[in-house]
Design a protein around this motif. Sequence first.
Motif, PDB file in Angstrom:
ATOM      1  N   GLY A   1      68.031 -17.215  71.532  1.00 26.47           N
ATOM      2  CA  GLY A   1      68.396 -18.035  72.681  1.00 26.47           C
ATOM      3  C   GLY A   1      67.692 -17.532  73.922  1.00 26.47           C
ATOM      4  O   GLY A   1      67.821 -16.359  74.269  1.00 26.47           O
ATOM      5  N   TYR A  11      72.530 -19.479  81.469  1.00 27.54           N
ATOM      6  CA  TYR A  11      72.229 -18.097  81.108  1.00 27.54           C
ATOM      7  C   TYR A  11      70.752 -17.942  80.799  1.00 27.54           C
ATOM      8  O   TYR A  11      70.052 -18.917  80.518  1.00 27.54           O
ATOM      9  N   THR A  44      68.275 -14.968  78.606  1.00 30.40           N
ATOM     10  CA  THR A  44      68.208 -13.715  77.873  1.00 30.40           C
ATOM     11  C   THR A  44      67.525 -12.665  78.740  1.00 30.40           C
ATOM     12  O   THR A  44      66.716 -13.004  79.626  1.00 30.40           O
ATOM     13  N   ARG A  98      75.224 -18.902  73.088  1.00 31.34           N
ATOM     14  CA  ARG A  98      74.045 -18.121  72.712  1.00 31.34           C
ATOM     15  C   ARG A  98      73.791 -18.188  71.208  1.00 31.34           C
ATOM     16  O   ARG A  98      72.834 -17.577  70.714  1.00 31.34           O
ATOM     17  N   CYS A 110      69.948 -21.486  78.842  1.00 29.69           N
ATOM     18  CA  CYS A 110      70.811 -22.639  78.641  1.00 29.69           C
ATOM     19  C   CYS A 110      71.399 -23.068  79.967  1.00 29.69           C
ATOM     20  O   CYS A 110      71.676 -22.217  80.828  1.00 29.69           O
TER      21      CYS A 110
END
Length: 122
Positions: free
Chosen positions: A46, A58, A60, A104, A49
Amino acid sequence: VQLQASGGGLVQPEGSLRLSCAVSGLTLPNYAIAWFRQAPGKEREGVSCISSTDGPRYYTDSVKGRFTISRDNAKNTVYLQMNSLKPEDTAIYYCATRWRWCSRIHSDFDRWGQGTLVTVSS
């Protein structure tokens, strides 16, 4: 429902690309849209998003400060602006959608686009 990812290509390190995910067949403001990526021999990851109604999002850790996700509900499109690209960003990038809230976990998403290849190399 269809998701169409585009905008990938070959770019040099420290370059930029903007990915687009055009969505049809659903009311985009009600859905979260995520970008995942998968490099050869690696698990799907992921990347970013954005939740429904431009809510929480979010990133990573490896892309924080370099990538920005945004949505244009009028155009039924979600974007991923990728700056300062690194060779380790090389992967096929997929967009996916689920109701309302981000996750995620890729198995939480029930609709996927076909993927667009991003290659970062000199």
